[in-house]
Write an enzyme that holds these catalytic residues in place. Structure first.
Site, PDB file in Angstrom:
ATOM      1  N   ARG A  58       0.760  -1.101   0.249  1.00 40.22           N
ATOM      2  CA  ARG A  58       0.126   0.582  -0.008  1.00 40.22           C
ATOM      3  C   ARG A  58       0.945   1.492   0.217  1.00 40.22           C
ATOM      4  O   ARG A  58       0.269   2.533  -0.565  1.00 40.22           O
ATOM      5  CB  ARG A  58      -1.220   0.171   0.802  1.00 40.22           C
ATOM      6  CG  ARG A  58      -2.588  -0.758   0.652  1.00 40.22           C
ATOM      7  CD  ARG A  58      -2.499  -1.480   2.523  1.00 40.22           C
ATOM      8  NE  ARG A  58      -1.814  -2.719   2.548  1.00 40.22           N
ATOM      9  CZ  ARG A  58      -1.828  -3.869   2.040  1.00 40.22           C
ATOM     10  NH1 ARG A  58      -2.984  -3.711   1.588  1.00 40.22           N
ATOM     11  NH2 ARG A  58      -0.970  -4.955   2.485  1.00 40.22           N
ATOM     12  N   THR A  59       2.107   1.430   0.927  1.00 40.16           N
ATOM     13  CA  THR A  59       2.501   2.569   1.085  1.00 40.16           C
ATOM     14  C   THR A  59       2.995   2.943   0.200  1.00 40.16           C
ATOM     15  O   THR A  59       3.136   4.121  -0.942  1.00 40.16           O
ATOM     16  CB  THR A  59       3.580   2.464   1.975  1.00 40.16           C
ATOM     17  OG1 THR A  59       2.608   2.150   3.215  1.00 40.16           O
ATOM     18  CG2 THR A  59       4.317   3.934   2.844  1.00 40.16           C
ATOM     19  N   LYS A 115      25.434  -4.618  -3.313  1.00 43.94           N
ATOM     20  CA  LYS A 115      26.895  -4.160  -3.535  1.00 43.94           C
ATOM     21  C   LYS A 115      27.676  -3.620  -2.513  1.00 43.94           C
ATOM     22  O   LYS A 115      29.260  -2.622  -2.152  1.00 43.94           O
ATOM     23  CB  LYS A 115      27.425  -3.150  -4.636  1.00 43.94           C
ATOM     24  CG  LYS A 115      26.797  -3.537  -6.108  1.00 43.94           C
ATOM     25  CD  LYS A 115      27.328  -2.667  -6.994  1.00 43.94           C
ATOM     26  CE  LYS A 115      26.218  -3.191  -8.339  1.00 43.94           C
ATOM     27  NZ  LYS A 115      26.692  -2.219  -9.516  1.00 43.94           N
ATOM     28  N   ARG A 171      11.404   3.967   2.866  1.00 39.29           N
ATOM     29  CA  ARG A 171      11.000   2.661   3.832  1.00 39.29           C
ATOM     30  C   ARG A 171      12.398   2.125   4.391  1.00 39.29           C
ATOM     31  O   ARG A 171      13.071   1.799   3.544  1.00 39.29           O
ATOM     32  CB  ARG A 171       9.983   1.865   4.215  1.00 39.29           C
ATOM     33  CG  ARG A 171       9.856   0.529   4.389  1.00 39.29           C
ATOM     34  CD  ARG A 171       8.707  -0.126   4.412  1.00 39.29           C
ATOM     35  NE  ARG A 171       7.357   0.699   4.840  1.00 39.29           N
ATOM     36  CZ  ARG A 171       6.151   0.653   4.412  1.00 39.29           C
ATOM     37  NH1 ARG A 171       6.612  -1.053   4.334  1.00 39.29           N
ATOM     38  NH2 ARG A 171       4.669   0.905   4.616  1.00 39.29           N
ATOM     39  N   HIS A 200       5.233   5.980  11.457  1.00 40.97           N
ATOM     40  CA  HIS A 200       4.811   5.864  10.305  1.00 40.97           C
ATOM     41  C   HIS A 200       4.320   6.735   9.670  1.00 40.97           C
ATOM     42  O   HIS A 200       3.098   6.629   9.807  1.00 40.97           O
ATOM     43  CB  HIS A 200       4.565   4.384   9.726  1.00 40.97           C
ATOM     44  CG  HIS A 200       3.824   4.123   8.619  1.00 40.97           C
ATOM     45  ND1 HIS A 200       4.373   4.963   7.422  1.00 40.97           N
ATOM     46  CD2 HIS A 200       3.737   2.946   7.703  1.00 40.97           C
ATOM     47  CE1 HIS A 200       3.738   4.010   6.194  1.00 40.97           C
ATOM     48  NE2 HIS A 200       3.183   2.872   6.736  1.00 40.97           N
TER      49      HIS A 200
HETATM   50  C1  NCD Z   1       2.340  -1.278   8.013  1.00 37.97           C
HETATM   51  C2  NCD Z   1       3.594  -0.735   8.517  1.00 37.97           C
HETATM   52  O1  NCD Z   1       4.222  -1.125   7.316  1.00 37.97           O
HETATM   53  O2  NCD Z   1       4.316  -0.251   9.594  1.00 37.97           O
HETATM   54  N1  NCD Z   1       1.689  -1.430   7.043  1.00 37.97           N
HETATM   55  C3  NCD Z   1       1.233  -0.054   6.254  1.00 37.97           C
HETATM   56  O3  NCD Z   1       2.637   1.001   5.367  1.00 37.97           O
HETATM   57  N2  NCD Z   1      -0.292   0.533   5.842  1.00 37.97           N
HETATM   58  C4  NCD Z   1       1.365  -1.966   9.500  1.00 37.97           C
HETATM   59  C5  NCD Z   1       2.083  -3.726   9.244  1.00 37.97           C
HETATM   60  O4  NCD Z   1       3.429  -3.625   8.633  1.00 37.97           O
HETATM   61  O5  NCD Z   1       1.770  -4.031   9.994  1.00 37.97           O
END
Ligand code: NCD
Length: 325
Positions: free
Chosen positions: A74-75, A103, A124, A152
């Site tokens: 999703r993100t 590398k 991320r 997040h």
């Molecule tokens: C979350 C995350 O990556 O922290 N997912 C997301 O971004 N919607 C929640 C999760 O992974 O449980």
């Protein structure tokens, strides 16, 4: 870092007092209520545009680098969709395995490389604080899309936007957060962000997955009433929002312990008979077992709306950070 080329306007993880243009988005601690209503209003406009015509050329000629050192559906895809619907382009690095990271390239060098091609970087990373480190090296804005068990922030924005859209208010609510509160970074950001409002928070988890003390202390220091319990059935009864999280398997050193905890709570239609008629059930997704599929058709299930809202919020943020909102 105060950037060169007039790109970054203020220092590291600054408050958004003077607007979003050129800023990093590292932590929800940066936001005020005014910032949130500003972003939510733009997100409303983005939703209207997408529903009416699909896209605009607001960010035509701009480039986003999307760098994911951890899995994401999703993100990453909502950021890519957001940039595409605003007429911009994306460098998607979803599998750092296929980049020079394999590398042995360091995070600062990867960031420096990407900012020579892109105007904004979404990152991320499995380590807490990685986005902050990246922001220290970068002249262009860094948006934290999850830093290990840290924060997040864009998820918390879309979570709040969903509560506001579905329930019409944020003040006066009882928000119950259940599941893996220890490792779930979405909860760490959401709990902090909710402190800007007059909310009661209830944290439901097994002992070993309780909310980290530093987050709890921050919430308490801001004078917000909190409750902690193991009993989800009892907590559900007076919830306006039930926010469920999965047990974060990848954070456990001991897989046997994960197996013991993974199905600790399962939200079923039977359990939801104890809940109010006017309330919502949220989940950042992915869900494993913690919400029964039988709940999906219940109008109180907000997790699919929540996921769609993520794209509108990310469109709003990209436009704001690039000074085009
Ligand atoms: C979350 C995350 O990556 O922290 N997912 C997301 O971004 N919607 C929640 C999760 O992974 O449980």
């Amino acid at each position: 870092m105060v950037g060169g080329n007039g790109i970054k306007t203020v220092g590291l993880a600054p408050k958004m007092d003077s607007g979003f243009y050129g800023k990093d988005i590292i932590s929800v601690r940066q936001f005020t209520r005014e910032n949130l209503s500003y972003i939510f209003n733009i997100a409303d406009e983005m939703r209207a545009v997408v529903r009416r015509v699909g896209s605009t050329d607001l960010l035509k000629g701009h480039v986003l680098a999307c760098v994911f050192y951890e899995p994401s559906t999703r993100t990453s895809s909502s950021f890519i969709a957001a940039m595409s619907r605003l007429g911009g382009s994306v460098i998607p690095i979803n599998e750092v395995r296929y980049s020079s990271v394999t590398k042995g390239e360091s995070l600062p060098d990867t960031i420096r490389t990407l900012e020579s091609y892109a105007d904004v970087i979404v990152l991320r990373h499995p380590e807490m604080g990685a986005s902050q480190v990246a922001a220290e090296y970068a002249r262009k804005p860094i948006i934290n899309a999850g830093d290990g068990v840290g924060e997040h922030p864009t998820q918390a924005l879309l979570d709040l936007y969903t509560i506001q859209s579905d329930l019409g208010r944020l003040d006066g609510l009882n928000v119950v957060m259940a599941g893996d509160l220890r490792y779930g970074r979405t909860v760490h950001s959401l709990a902090r962000l909710l402190c800007l409002y007059d909310v009661q928070m209830t944290f439901v988890s097994p002992e070993i997955l309780r909310l980290p003390l530093d987050v709890m202390n921050e919430v308490k220091a801001l004078g917000r009433p909190v409750r902690e319990t193991y009993d989800v059935r009892d907590a559900i009864a007076d919830a306006d929002v039930l926010y469920v999280t999965r047990v974060q398997r990848e954070r456990f050193a001991d897989q046997a312990q994960y197996d013991e905890l993974k199905d600790y709570y399962v939200i079923t239609p039977e359990l939801m008979e104890n809940a109010k008629k006017q309330m919502i059930v949220m989940h950042p997704l992915p869900r494993i077992n913690e919400i029964s599929y039988a709940l999906d058709s219940d109008p109180r299930a907000a997790y699919f709306r929540q996921m769609e809202n993520g794209m509108y919020i990310r469109m709003a943020l990209l436009a704001a950070v690039l000074g085009k909102a």
